[in-house]
Enzyme design. Structure first.
Site: not given
Lengths: 560, 560
Positions: A40, A283, A23, A436, A281, A43-44, A428, A279
């Protein structure tokens, strides 16, 4: 500028970096190399696909290589493994896993997002085709196939962290008997304190999970045609399928062999713009060390949210934008059957051991207005400095756990205080909250504790005292008291307290409790202003009852 | 110190102040005077009791006079009306409404919490025993009795603010045909912008509510034994029961007659510790003027949350504690059948008229991970300064509206920016959220807009153009395009865009859209970097479709 960026690892951080890079830079050459067969993916979501909660396998894939190529012009190479980094020549050695061919690929910038690998405890025999870890789609496919083809009845899940809990729940959903074995004294030991884990223990047991706490898996054996797990408590339980979920370690081999600096937990050390000690590389993700957003110390926070953000920020940095990662506070949540348990920041257990000064508040507000149908109680624990800065929070309940935790996490991220929590104006209407909000209540109570308006004691100062030198005062109604109370407690309902002050000693400390802590707060204020030495029991009877019941069941399980 | 504090008004602010006063000061004499028959009831629950969602009337009472007396030692006098304040002698004149007896009561401190009274439009004949406003339990009892005894079939609700919407829904729940008449062009006109109200309009109509927008109630008449409402559009509709919910005005008569300073909207002016222009008289709740937590200007925010907080803080101030109210940002939410609509801060409509510089972002993320069952889209609108400070937010959807709004409101309260939203670490597991939380996404998109990465146009710059000098580019798939698109749009799916750039003009502005704005964001970036003048349509087809459908149905309703 036409840069060539090679990304190692195509999930979470890597995929997020690749998309952001494109992008920002339509001209860059972007190559995404993934050792596994998929990029991609969700995973979860993998545990939920095992439990058939997610019915369609296709739904697990957020992006496909084809989509990344056509929509993002990103070259994706799955089943390619990076063997080696040659930093001096800025090239990597890659193995095409299907053909075995090894080739070299140059880079201008290399981004490592290799993730973390499940830890396998070194137990002899724990390696059959019925023993699994869960990291990727391939692992998931194997477990699904095993469930389908072998119809296992009894499952052994080792480790009650986030993934262990999700797997246990989903194996129950898949119809198995599940034994969940955890070495620590509680589930989520690094994320929840004992009194916050207790309701989860009760809930897991109520849903049929055989929970073994403070229990290790010592050995496994095959006998009479079955697999048996030998536990540290001497028990021997059969299993048809075992899932090992005792944690994950950063995949830092490549980085280490390339001479990149490593840090906490063997994770790759990066600066605030995700540059490694080289610099060129970068991660991100579960393989890196991060700064704690709370203590400022180096730590290890392998979570999907931070990984995604890190990927995006690393892409910004690679494109020359100024980036300063703010560190991670470790907000996390897990569904446990009908409950949710959430956590952010530091636990009391951690704070105790680190010797930092802290205060704690436990409150049990309802998820929404009590007069509107369906409200359920929340257990909220807040940890904070004596000056009010929030250090951590834990939330357990059936509803609005995520909301409550998110609001607290938002204030923590901005460095806010418990007074900020009290001052928040939150949405609320009766179906959603109370005038509250639970977060406001937690903030008010914490403020009361800080300002000395509400001296408190914690459950362990009451429950584990052999020769208590205090008076336990139960200010609930007579019928509440009759239905169950602490041994030796004196019952004076709040409504009678002003008339019965003469029954109380002025010298002895009085520990006041009620169901959740509000009535006892009123009583404590009343007593203090009348010259008594009173303190409020944090969390009240609700917290104590959960701990006592949990201890009883845990002891019973141990004697099985 | 033994102070005598007299509180006028026993709901929300008044009750909250009374309780806090007692907790801080066991010795004070506290008298709570309430004109109505009840104190500390669930104001916001009243519509739901009408709709039988709250089945038990007893559940409406948070505190009873007996409870306040026994638990808090507070003297409660219901059905007592304060007629006059004599500031020089520090006494009030009180009328016992049941006996008619008038007496005097002295005070050291007076706290006014009289609330706001429903406005009745001056329409002749709008005063039968079937015409109601809804303020308190007595009003509610009257409506309930009318529903039970007279079995009305057709209801007229005038005003589509928060209460009007809740009443409309609950009258539908009670089995009535409901006409909802609103003078403005949309529901919640001060809280939602047109594109955010549109989905609510569609939803209300889908649930059978006859929605009249830009329509006033002109007159009422009795004819053929029925009640008829004459509307400004010329229509004449029958009603058996009418509820007027066109707003409320601060009950400042007492304060005004006592010569206290008034402010915005005729509300009582107070300082940051809730003192009126007489330092012995405090005021809180729906009767007071407050400072906007966003603009710093004086404003009027009659909401239950702030009223409760103000009551508590006023009690602190009365007890000599330092208090500085931080002002109100106006976080509010309403359930509308299966949707919720939330709002905080300023609307675009307000910002446009005030001439302030602002930017807006509209996003439609899913309530939780799309691969986990049950996710529903959210409509989120974020308003912010060109520097990124958040000015307002609106959220509509079926799930997690409250959570999304609360997190944004928390960041707004701390004066945060859209970049803070992007950086938040929020609780993620598939049942609860996505790795990029909806709030993160809103923050990222807003940041993209601010930094010029994502030039945007809003729906009204596209939809209402007679002679557009731009090209509309639809980058969705061919089948999505075929199922409905903007007139005159050119369809080039994103996957083909890089190969078909030659089909696009370099000079003309290109407005790119897709379903929700993500694909078109990629396309916009792609086009800009290839030298095209491209802008992204904020909110995408989802926003446009809702507006177009809403306009169609609104026009059809007008021609009925």
């Amino acid at each position: 500028m036409k840069k060539k960026v090679v990304i190692v690892g195509g999930v979470a951080g890597g995929a997020s970096a690749a998309a952001r890079l494109r992008r920002l830079n339509e001209q860059a050459e972007i190559i995404l190399i993934e050792r596994g067969g998929y990029i991609s993916y969700a995973n979860c979501g993998l545990p939920y696909y095992i439990g058939d909660v997610i019915a369609e396998r296709d739904n697990l894939f957020v992006q496909t290589p084809h989509g990344l190529r056509t929509r993002y012009n990103i070259e994706v190479r799955t089943r390619h493994e990076v063997l080696k980094i040659n930093r001096h020549q800025k090239l990597i050695e890659v193995k095409e896993l299907v053909s075995g061919r090894v080739y070299q690929e140059t880079y201008d910038v290399l981004l490592l997002s290799p993730g973390a690998a499940p830890i396998r405890p070194p137990i002899p025999g724990l390696d059959g085709d019925n023993v699994f870890t869960l990291r990727d789609v391939t692992d998931t496919d194997r477990i699904k196939a095993f469930l389908r083809d072998r119809q296992p009845r009894q499952a052994l899940v080792v480790g009650a962290g986030f993934i262990g809990l999700e797997i246990a729940e989903n194996l129950v959903a898949a119809g198995l008997d599940v034994a969940l074995v955890e070495m620590a004294a509680r589930v989520l030991p690094r994320n929840l304190d004992p009194e916050m884990a207790a309701p989860l223990h009760l809930h897991l047991r109520a849903h049929g999970v055989n929970l073994y706490l403070q229990t290790a898996l010592s050995a496994v054996e095959q006998k009479d045609g079955r697999n048996w797990a030998l536990l540290s408590n001497g028990e021997r339980i059969p299993y048809d399928l075992a899932v090992i979920a005792v944690g994950a370690a950063p995949e830092a081999r490549l980085a280490k062999e390339a001479g990149l600096e490593l840090g906490t937990n063997g994770a790759i050390r990066v600066n605030a713009s995700f540059q490694t000690s080289d610099p060129h590389i970068y991660a991100v993700g579960d393989a890196i060390e991060v700064e704690s957003g709370i203590t400022g110390e180096k730590t290890y926070v392998p979570l999907a949210g931070p990984a995604n953000r890190q990927g995006r920020l690393a892409a910004d940095a690679i494109c020359g934008r100024p980036v300063k990662y703010e560190g991670a506070i470790g907000t996390a949540i897990v569904k446990v059957f009908a409950l949710a348990a959430g956590t952010v920041g530091l636990t009391e257990d951690f704070l105790k051991h680190s010797g930092q000064k802290y205060l704690a508040a436990i409150v049990h507000p309802l998820s929404h207005a009590g007069y509107y149908p369906g409200a359920t109680p929340l257990d909220i624990k807040l940890l904070f400095t004596p000056e009010g800065r929030i250090l951590g929070a834990q939330v357990v309940g059936a509803q609005n756990v995520d909301k409550t935790l998110d609001v607290i996490a938002a204030i923590m991220k901005t460095g806010g205080t418990v007074d900020d929590l009290a001052a928040l104006e939150l949405a609320y209407a009766p179906p959603f909250s109370s005038a509250k909000n639970p977060v406001n209540i937690a903030g008010y109570v914490a403020g009361n504790i800080i300002r000395g308006d509400l001296p408190v004691v914690s459950w362990d100062q009451v429950l584990d005292q052999e020769n208590p030198d205090f008076l336990l005062l139960d200010v609930r109604t007579k019928s509440q008291f009759a239905a169950g109370a602490l041994d030796g407690a004196l019952n004076i309902p709040l409504a009678e307290l002003r008339q019965r002050l003469h029954e109380l000693p002025k010298e002895k400390e009085i520990i006041v409790y009620c169901t959740v802590g509000l009535t006892s707060y009123l009583a404590t204020r009343l007593l203090i202003q009348n010259g008594f030495k009173a303190r409020n029991l944090s969390g009240g009877w609700r917290t104590l009852k959960a701990i006592r019941e949990d201890r009883r069941l845990t002891a019973a399980a141990g004697n099985r």
